[in-house]
Each structure stands twice: as C-alpha cells, then as structure tokens.
Design a protein around this motif. Structure first.
Motif, PDB file in Angstrom:
ATOM      1  N   ARG A 162       0.842  -1.190   0.000  1.00  0.00           N
ATOM      2  CA  ARG A 162       0.000   0.000   0.000  1.00  0.00           C
ATOM      3  C   ARG A 162       0.880   1.243   0.000  1.00  0.00           C
ATOM      4  N   VAL A 163       0.627   2.135  -0.951  1.00  0.00           N
ATOM      5  CA  VAL A 163       1.367   3.390  -1.070  1.00  0.00           C
ATOM      6  C   VAL A 163       0.365   4.525  -1.234  1.00  0.00           C
ATOM      7  N   LEU A 164       0.870   5.752  -1.214  1.00  0.00           N
ATOM      8  CA  LEU A 164       0.006   6.921  -1.376  1.00  0.00           C
ATOM      9  C   LEU A 164      -0.155   7.254  -2.856  1.00  0.00           C
ATOM     10  N   PHE A 165      -1.375   7.194  -3.338  1.00  0.00           N
ATOM     11  CA  PHE A 165      -1.705   7.682  -4.674  1.00  0.00           C
ATOM     12  C   PHE A 165      -2.171   9.129  -4.524  1.00  0.00           C
ATOM     13  N   TYR A 166      -1.664  10.023  -5.347  1.00  0.00           N
ATOM     14  CA  TYR A 166      -2.071  11.420  -5.215  1.00  0.00           C
ATOM     15  C   TYR A 166      -2.135  12.079  -6.585  1.00  0.00           C
ATOM     16  N   ARG A 167      -3.064  13.024  -6.698  1.00  0.00           N
ATOM     17  CA  ARG A 167      -3.202  13.827  -7.914  1.00  0.00           C
ATOM     18  C   ARG A 167      -2.217  14.987  -7.809  1.00  0.00           C
ATOM     19  N   SER A 168      -1.105  14.885  -8.498  1.00  0.00           N
ATOM     20  CA  SER A 168      -0.054  15.896  -8.410  1.00  0.00           C
ATOM     21  C   SER A 168      -0.536  17.242  -8.935  1.00  0.00           C
ATOM     22  N   ASP A 169      -1.437  17.222  -9.946  1.00  0.00           N
ATOM     23  CA  ASP A 169      -1.931  18.486 -10.475  1.00  0.00           C
ATOM     24  C   ASP A 169      -2.768  19.236  -9.446  1.00  0.00           C
ATOM     25  N   ILE A 170      -3.600  18.505  -8.720  1.00  0.00           N
ATOM     26  CA  ILE A 170      -4.493  19.149  -7.750  1.00  0.00           C
ATOM     27  C   ILE A 170      -3.718  19.601  -6.514  1.00  0.00           C
ATOM     28  N   LEU A 171      -2.795  18.767  -6.053  1.00  0.00           N
ATOM     29  CA  LEU A 171      -2.000  19.158  -4.888  1.00  0.00           C
ATOM     30  C   LEU A 171      -1.142  20.383  -5.208  1.00  0.00           C
ATOM     31  N   THR A 172      -0.574  20.406  -6.406  1.00  0.00           N
ATOM     32  CA  THR A 172       0.257  21.552  -6.793  1.00  0.00           C
ATOM     33  C   THR A 172      -0.578  22.829  -6.841  1.00  0.00           C
ATOM     34  N   ALA A 173      -1.783  22.720  -7.421  1.00  0.00           N
ATOM     35  CA  ALA A 173      -2.661  23.896  -7.502  1.00  0.00           C
ATOM     36  C   ALA A 173      -3.053  24.402  -6.116  1.00  0.00           C
ATOM     37  N   ALA A 174      -3.079  23.484  -5.136  1.00  0.00           N
ATOM     38  CA  ALA A 174      -3.453  23.859  -3.766  1.00  0.00           C
ATOM     39  C   ALA A 174      -2.246  24.342  -2.965  1.00  0.00           C
ATOM     40  N   GLY A 175      -1.070  24.364  -3.607  1.00  0.00           N
ATOM     41  CA  GLY A 175       0.119  24.864  -2.913  1.00  0.00           C
ATOM     42  C   GLY A 175       1.004  23.790  -2.327  1.00  0.00           C
ATOM     43  N   TYR A 176       0.789  22.552  -2.768  1.00  0.00           N
ATOM     44  CA  TYR A 176       1.597  21.437  -2.259  1.00  0.00           C
ATOM     45  C   TYR A 176       2.244  20.701  -3.444  1.00  0.00           C
ATOM     46  N   PRO A 177       3.375  21.172  -3.911  1.00  0.00           N
ATOM     47  CA  PRO A 177       4.006  20.563  -5.094  1.00  0.00           C
ATOM     48  C   PRO A 177       4.597  19.184  -4.831  1.00  0.00           C
ATOM     49  N   THR A 178       4.741  18.836  -3.560  1.00  0.00           N
ATOM     50  CA  THR A 178       5.237  17.493  -3.229  1.00  0.00           C
ATOM     51  C   THR A 178       4.228  16.808  -2.321  1.00  0.00           C
ATOM     52  N   PRO A 179       4.178  15.492  -2.353  1.00  0.00           N
ATOM     53  CA  PRO A 179       3.179  14.773  -1.549  1.00  0.00           C
ATOM     54  C   PRO A 179       3.542  14.798  -0.071  1.00  0.00           C
ATOM     55  N   GLY A 293       0.500  11.630 -16.187  1.00  0.00           N
ATOM     56  CA  GLY A 293       1.350  12.760 -15.837  1.00  0.00           C
ATOM     57  C   GLY A 293       0.748  13.688 -14.805  1.00  0.00           C
ATOM     58  N   LYS A 294      -0.526  13.437 -14.439  1.00  0.00           N
ATOM     59  CA  LYS A 294      -1.197  14.301 -13.465  1.00  0.00           C
ATOM     60  C   LYS A 294      -1.398  13.613 -12.124  1.00  0.00           C
ATOM     61  N   TRP A 295      -0.874  12.413 -11.999  1.00  0.00           N
ATOM     62  CA  TRP A 295      -0.942  11.720 -10.717  1.00  0.00           C
ATOM     63  C   TRP A 295       0.322  10.898 -10.547  1.00  0.00           C
ATOM     64  N   SER A 296       0.562  10.499  -9.318  1.00  0.00           N
ATOM     65  CA  SER A 296       1.757   9.716  -9.052  1.00  0.00           C
ATOM     66  C   SER A 296       1.555   8.904  -7.771  1.00  0.00           C
ATOM     67  N   VAL A 297       2.596   8.207  -7.355  1.00  0.00           N
ATOM     68  CA  VAL A 297       2.546   7.448  -6.110  1.00  0.00           C
ATOM     69  C   VAL A 297       3.758   7.825  -5.263  1.00  0.00           C
ATOM     70  N   ALA A 298       3.610   7.663  -3.956  1.00  0.00           N
ATOM     71  CA  ALA A 298       4.694   7.983  -3.015  1.00  0.00           C
ATOM     72  C   ALA A 298       4.626   6.997  -1.854  1.00  0.00           C
ATOM     73  N   LEU A 299       5.722   6.926  -1.123  1.00  0.00           N
ATOM     74  CA  LEU A 299       5.734   6.064   0.052  1.00  0.00           C
ATOM     75  C   LEU A 299       4.663   6.499   1.032  1.00  0.00           C
ATOM     76  N   SER A 300       4.178   5.558   1.793  1.00  0.00           N
ATOM     77  CA  SER A 300       3.153   5.862   2.782  1.00  0.00           C
ATOM     78  C   SER A 300       3.665   6.885   3.787  1.00  0.00           C
ATOM     79  N   PRO A 301       2.904   7.961   4.041  1.00  0.00           N
ATOM     80  CA  PRO A 301       3.333   8.950   5.046  1.00  0.00           C
ATOM     81  C   PRO A 301       3.582   8.276   6.391  1.00  0.00           C
ATOM     82  N   LYS A 302       4.589   8.758   7.110  1.00  0.00           N
ATOM     83  CA  LYS A 302       5.012   8.058   8.314  1.00  0.00           C
ATOM     84  C   LYS A 302       4.712   8.845   9.583  1.00  0.00           C
ATOM     85  N   ASP A 303       4.648   8.095  10.659  1.00  0.00           N
ATOM     86  CA  ASP A 303       4.636   8.689  11.999  1.00  0.00           C
ATOM     87  C   ASP A 303       6.015   8.399  12.595  1.00  0.00           C
ATOM     88  N   LYS A 304       6.130   7.387  13.439  1.00  0.00           N
ATOM     89  CA  LYS A 304       7.468   7.001  13.900  1.00  0.00           C
ATOM     90  C   LYS A 304       8.209   6.220  12.828  1.00  0.00           C
TER      91      LYS A 304
END
Length: 426
Positions: A162-179, A293-304
């Motif tokens: 399980r990894v993080l799927f994210y819409r890079s276009d939407i996150l970038t438009a909201a001010g978050y260019p990285t996941p 090109g408008k979405w990507s995947v990233a490692l699961s966000p971490k706590d500890k």
C-alpha cells in the motif's frame, strides 16, 4: 471493488473454516491427512497437477506455464476459481481433504489454512530448490515470520503493498508541489484539499478497511499482537492509530458515503489522495488515460516509521497431494525471476523474487520503484488464526464511530471483547 470482495470472501471462508477446524479436532473422519513432508512421487512424475488459482487469471496462467510443461512434461489442470466461489471451493476441499496439488492462498488466510492442516509441510523438500530459499524473498514472507512454528507451509508468489496515490496536479494547484510524507502533513494537506468547496475532499478511506488501522498502529511504533502471540488492541499505539484514522472523518477530509467509488473519486479529483495498492494504477490508467502525468505514487506517510502492508499470495502444496515433486518443480518455475517478470508484465501483479523486483525497479518506471522500496518497509497482516474475522470486527467498529457517531470508547471496548472471543475459538 475486487479487493473489497476479496476481504468479504476471505472473512466468510475464515468463518466456515472455524467450523471445519472444530470438526477436525473432534475426530471427524473428513479431516485432512496428517502433515509431513513426503515426496509421494517419483522423479518421472508428470502429473497431471491440479492447480487452483484465484480470480480470472486462468488463461494467463496457462500461457505463462506452457514452457514449464514443454520443459518438464508435467501437465497442468488449471482451475481459476472466481472470487465469489472461493469460499465454497476451499472450505469443501478442507473438509473433504480432496483439494488440488498446488493452491494459491492469500496471505491473510494462511494462518487459518495452516491451522486446518490443509497445507503440506515442505521443510523436508524445500532445500532441493535453491531458488526457493528464503533469502530470495522479502523478510516479511520468510517462513519464520508467517507463524508456522518453523514449518514451511507455503512459498511466496505474488506481492502487493500500500502506497500513497495522489493527484499531483491538484495538490500543486493547492500549494503542495510534493506529496505529504508524515502524518501531520497528511492531515494538513487533506484539510486544505477539503477546503476547495462542497463535494470536495482530501483523502479517501475505504469504509470497513480492515488493514489501514493496523498499518497506522505499526507506523505509531506498536503492534496489534502482544508478546504472548495474542491479539491486543488496547495499546497507546492503536489508540493513536484510531485517532489519526478517525480524524479524517471528524474534520470532513474523508467522505462517509458507503458507495463511494475509489477510482472515480480519484479520477474526478473529489478525493485526490488515497492509500491503495498497485492494482489501482491499472484502474486509473484504464479509466482516465488523459490523466497520465497528473498523478503519481509515493511512500506511505510516516509517523514514527512508514511501515505499510505486505499483501499478496503464496503458493502451497495441498496436504493430500501425491505429486509433491512435480508441484515443487512448478512452484520453483513460477518463482524464477524471468517467470515473475513476465507475470508482472502480463498481469500487473508484483513479484516476490527480490531479483525480479530489483530488475523491474530499474526499468525507469517511477511507480515500480516506489512499490519496490515500500515492500522493504512492509509487514504482513498478523499471522494468527481467525485474523480476517477480527480485522472485520475492527473495521466495523471504526466505521461505526467514524460515520454514524457511535461512542468511541464503548465501541472500542466492545470490539476488544469480540476480538478476544474470536481468538479463543482457535
């Protein structure tokens, strides 16, 4: 939808297998034969091998094994069991002892099948196949980590994580260019995306998800199985996981509609983040190729830590099989790097062979590289009998709290009691 169905079927199968186990322990004549490694066949054994695989992969499996038959003379009778029939097929086989020679078993069902004595102990023959040595596979599926008391009851075949799927276009438009890479960032970004307007959310959490809260517990530094080997959810780490999980529902970042479509929500942008498996990539590409090109995947966000789920399927030899040598030759063939790579290219299912994973991760496919890296920080679900039943009780409790306003503390206390009761049945 397929994954939801799998969980449902798995839970149902586990339910019935409890009854089967009870029958076996009471001396039922239908109990499987005593376990023990035995070849049961000569070097010239050519089968036919009865092979049970799950889903609609029958034609692809027959194509993938055509060279195996050509090389060895071992013929296969492949039965691809529709997911909706898995329960009846496997339960009947366990009860009668009349199963296949080789069977695909999802990791979440392994402990239940092991407890039922359905799978042959391969400890005495696995050494004849260097390619099947534990060192060739991730530690998560090393037999010593699969709760089989030192026995080798199955061999890795397909991996999933399980990894993080994210819409890079939407996150970038909201001010978050990285996941987001941490829990805090995940919560912050989800809230910001929710603020886009009515009908817009930040993060989709499948209701009745019976693995994500466990992953969060791992990420918080805890476990849901205690040192005594029994499930234990009454811990600070599980409480932290629950708070993180339910927080997305509480602040409106996650939708509460039970009929929400994961793929369509991602494609439309209504839910631009989701934790899911590689199968979602195929669904997105097929549903909306224009999003390339408008979405990507990233490692699961971490706590500890960022520990994710190691899912997938292993292959086992049915305990009553008399074609063990031929069965092991087939499993050895299926786990060879070239075969695993070809299977990924044909079916999109990740290898478990480390060499195959490494080679695929270097092909320039960024998503594959993320999957391969996440698998190095991933664990299987707890290898305790009845886990599917317990996990579904957990999902039901958390869904009730998150979507219907059920009281948190009393609902969790009731869940703890149910989990203990289920465990006591084994």
């Amino acid at each position: 939808m397929k994954r939801v169905l799998v969980r449902s079927v798995a839970a149902a199968a586990a339910t019935v297998l409890v009854g089967v186990l009870a029958a076996c322990s009471s001396g039922s004549s239908a109990a499987p034969a005593t376990q023990g490694a035995t070849t049961g066949a000569t070097a010239k054994d050519t089968g036919p091998l009865k092979v049970w695989v799950m889903g609609d992969v029958g034609p692809a499996f027959e194509k993938a094994t055509a060279d195996f038959t050509a090389q060895t003379g071992i013929t296969l009778q492949v039965d691809a069991i529709p997911w909706e029939n898995v329960n009846d097929k496997l339960t009947t086989a366990v009860a009668s002892g009349q199963g296949p020679d080789v069977v695909q078993v999802g990791l979440s069902l392994l402990p239940t099948f092991a407890a039922a004595g359905a799978l042959k102990d391969l400890s005495g023959v696995i050494g004849n196949y260097p390619g099947l040595a534990a060192a060739n596979f991730p530690d998560a599926v090393d037999p010593k980590n699969l709760g089989s008391d030192g026995k080798v009851l199955s061999v890795p075949w397909i991996s999933d994580t399980r990894v993080l799927f994210y819409r890079s276009d939407i996150l970038t438009a909201a001010g978050y260019p990285t996941p987001p890479t941490t829990w805090d960032q995940m919560e912050q970004v989800a809230k910001a995306l929710k603020a886009r307007g009515d009908g817009q959310y930040g993060y989709y959490i499948p209701l009745w998800d019976n693995t994500l809260p466990v992953q969060y517990t791992w990420q918080a530094g805890g476990d849901v199985v205690g040192a005594d080997g029994k499930v234990n959810f009454d811990t600070p780490e599980f409480a932290a996981a629950v708070d993180h999980y339910l927080g997305f529902f509480a602040d409106g970042s996650a939708p509460t509609a039970s009929d929400w479509d994961q793929t369509q929500g991602f494609v439309s942008g209504a839910t631009p983040m989701v934790i899911s498996g590689p199968y979602l990539a195929k669904a997105i590409s097929e549903a909306a190729p224009e999003l390339d090109g408008k979405w990507s995947v990233a490692l699961s966000p971490k706590d500890k830590n960022g520990t994710s789920l190691f899912a997938g399927s292993n292959l086992g030899v049915w305990n009553t099989s008399t074609h063990v040598d031929a069965a092991m030759q087939l499993i050895d063939y299926l786990d060879q790097p070239a075969t695993q790579t070809a299977w990924y290219q044909a079916q999109g299912e990740l290898p478990t062979n480390l060499q195959a994973l490494d080679e695929l991760s270097k092909t320039g496919d960024a998503a594959l590289a993320v999957y391969a890296k996440q698998l190095t920080e991933a664990r299987t679900v707890p290898m305790v009998p009845g886990w599917d039943l317990i996990a579904n009780e957990m999902a039901t409790a958390l869904t009730a709290i998150g979507t219907t306003g059920a009281d948190r503390d009393s609902t969790l206390e009731a869940f703890y009691a149910k989990a203990a009761q289920i465990s006591s049945n084994y």
